[in-house]
Design an enzyme around this catalytic site. Sequence first.
Site, PDB file in Angstrom:
ATOM      1  N   ARG B 254       0.859  -1.190   0.000  1.00 59.25           N
ATOM      2  CA  ARG B 254       0.000   0.000   0.000  1.00 59.25           C
ATOM      3  C   ARG B 254       0.890   1.234   0.000  1.00 59.25           C
ATOM      4  O   ARG B 254       1.499   1.571   1.016  1.00 59.25           O
ATOM      5  CB  ARG B 254      -0.900  -0.020   1.249  1.00 59.25           C
ATOM      6  CG  ARG B 254      -2.066   0.960   1.196  1.00 59.25           C
ATOM      7  CD  ARG B 254      -2.703   1.104   2.573  1.00 59.25           C
ATOM      8  NE  ARG B 254      -1.873   1.921   3.437  1.00 59.25           N
ATOM      9  CZ  ARG B 254      -1.799   1.797   4.756  1.00 59.25           C
ATOM     10  NH1 ARG B 254      -2.478   0.878   5.393  1.00 59.25           N
ATOM     11  NH2 ARG B 254      -1.025   2.606   5.460  1.00 59.25           N
ATOM     12  N   HIS B 258      -3.295   4.880   4.821  1.00 60.15           N
ATOM     13  CA  HIS B 258      -4.559   4.127   4.870  1.00 60.15           C
ATOM     14  C   HIS B 258      -5.709   4.942   4.291  1.00 60.15           C
ATOM     15  O   HIS B 258      -6.494   4.468   3.486  1.00 60.15           O
ATOM     16  CB  HIS B 258      -4.854   3.731   6.321  1.00 60.15           C
ATOM     17  CG  HIS B 258      -6.285   3.394   6.594  1.00 60.15           C
ATOM     18  ND1 HIS B 258      -6.893   2.289   6.048  1.00 60.15           N
ATOM     19  CD2 HIS B 258      -7.240   4.022   7.332  1.00 60.15           C
ATOM     20  CE1 HIS B 258      -8.161   2.245   6.450  1.00 60.15           C
ATOM     21  NE2 HIS B 258      -8.403   3.278   7.218  1.00 60.15           N
ATOM     22  N   TYR B 267       4.311   5.404  11.416  1.00 61.15           N
ATOM     23  CA  TYR B 267       4.581   3.980  11.647  1.00 61.15           C
ATOM     24  C   TYR B 267       5.443   3.322  10.569  1.00 61.15           C
ATOM     25  O   TYR B 267       5.698   2.145  10.600  1.00 61.15           O
ATOM     26  CB  TYR B 267       3.264   3.202  11.824  1.00 61.15           C
ATOM     27  CG  TYR B 267       2.257   3.414  10.709  1.00 61.15           C
ATOM     28  CD1 TYR B 267       2.340   2.676   9.527  1.00 61.15           C
ATOM     29  CD2 TYR B 267       1.234   4.351  10.843  1.00 61.15           C
ATOM     30  CE1 TYR B 267       1.428   2.874   8.502  1.00 61.15           C
ATOM     31  CE2 TYR B 267       0.311   4.558   9.814  1.00 61.15           C
ATOM     32  CZ  TYR B 267       0.409   3.818   8.643  1.00 61.15           C
ATOM     33  OH  TYR B 267      -0.496   4.015   7.636  1.00 61.15           O
TER      34      TYR B 267
END
Lengths: 327, 342
Positions: B254, B258, B267
Amino acid sequence: MPVMEYIDAIRLAMKEEMERDETVFVLGEDVGTKGGVFTTTKGLMEQFGEMRAMDTPLSESAIAGVAIGAAMYGMKPIAEMQYSDFMFPATNQIISEAAKIRYRSNNDWTCPVVIRAPIGGGIFGGLYHSQCPESVFFGTPGLKIIAPYSAYDAKGLLKAAVRDPDPVIFFENKKCYKLITEDVPLDDYIVPIGVANVLREGTDITVISYSLPLHFAMQAAEELAKENISAHILDLRTIQPLDRDAILEAAKKTGKVLIIHEDNKTGGVGAEVSAIIAEEMLFDLDAPIMRLCGPDVPAMPISPPMERFFMLNKDKVKEAMRNLALY
Amino acid sequence: MKSETSVQQQSKHEQLGLTHHQVIDMYRYMRMARLYDERSLILQRAGKINFHVSGIGQETAQVAAAFALDREKDFFLPYYRDYGFVLAAGMTLKDLMLSVFAKAEDPNSGGRQMPGHFGSKRLRIVTGSSPVTTQVPHAVGFALAAKMQKKDFVSFVTFGEGSSNQGDFHEGCNFAGVHKLPVILMCENNQYAISVPVHKQLGGKVADRALGYGFPGIQVDGNDALEVYRVVKEARERAIRGEGPTLIEAMMYRLSPHSTSDNDMAYRTKEEVEENRKKDGVLKFKNYLIEHGIWTEEQEAELVAELTKEMKEATEYGDNAPFPKPEDTLLHVYAGDGEVKA
């Protein structure tokens, strides 16, 4: 007109609908070869084959979820939850999915699924074979919820549920399975969803209830008639959507209302029925609205005296009815 | 050996039965999805729309899978990153823009759902929700209907590797395995469940789980369009032959956060993202087409110009389209709601 048990009426409704429409099928745990742990689906596999009376893996979310998928395709599944106590793993599928499919797709997709689940105690079922989980699903728009008391209604309402274009939860009372025996026509009749039924005309007090407690209320009313107390009894039959007009009409009839259900009192269907009456006709009442319900404990214990304490019965109902009449 | 030599003279896509025209079309949808995604991110940052959830880095496998299915009869249960998939399945940029602007004409939900919650009965794209993986049992239900009604369609469902830990994944797989149902389950393993990396999500491989359900599980490079096409096509053939489900784990990354509410630098590192950007399947597929002499940088420029124009028109259409009427909030709870009462 044959006399049959409540459970026979449910079985007959499924059989008739499966004969009428080949897209109707039943799926659930033990519903095939065994014919259901209560014998509710007995004979269906023999008549319709193992795909249409389908024994599923032990997984309630899949039973509901697969039924929802098949319903979106255009099938008419009847998903059986063996006990309503075991229905909670399927709650996400029922509340997040079935209830919202029409709404979230702006009327593009529909979900005509029926979910049958036995409710209620008094069978030494302990905490996890006795629950009445109506209040978990009640108040979820998009769902219709039925809880019949009579065998006649059980057949007619289940057939209506199968033909309904929206998801319907059918809460059948397992204590009623063998207890309620009456004339049930063999012809193809429907009892409409969303319509309450007056079981008994009366002038002193109004009892509003659904499912098994009506059995006690009818017995109690018979006895109270000898004390010159006349009870008007309304069977909700459908608990969502509630028949507001029938509730208000029944309440107006006597001005004294007692609401009864086995599900625990807090947050139950009775709270909503009470609120409807209070909103619309508070000043027409001659007594505070009363409720007689299961106690607010997590679930019903198995020990006989504890089960008796939890369960409603004719005497408890009669006492509550008399108290209201004397108010 | 001779026949093998002659086969090798064919390019890989031809060996798979894909024409030049078809692979160019595949690439076109990948680029379209990428451009749509990038545009939506900008629209959100500019305050034009409230929210966007991205699928950048996942388009290759999505589009390749769609091309391997029968887009005239199969049923699709995509998840919220599947822009490439739904575009290839027939949804238009205009449709997606109407959704992202939450307008009345949005065919997915009439402006009710968040973007990325696809649905179109006409295109057999089954309405989806936000609680993840609920669509897996639904896909199994469609496949059950195919078996019961003796219809020759399959259902195809996607989900992330994070979602593959939900009970509904396992319950759905098991049910499908028992009845050998024509369902293809494709996990888009993009390495992250929002912020949680794959090593904190999975103790093993998603594909290996299929063994326990009695059907094949295949791991495939999700950045390799033709490999994804091949395994999905084979899975479909198995399903139609009555041999049951297939679980496909397409490995990808990805590349975007998100959603527009997420800061991924909290992160993971820029270096990690850049490293994966080099493996981007869309770029890889473009290079493949150029290497095989069926695509040029000139054609690329023309395509981007054409798609950009289409995007601009779709954006303007979505932006200017009317919102639903406030009181339409009350419609479609049950059948017949909103119909004029006689």
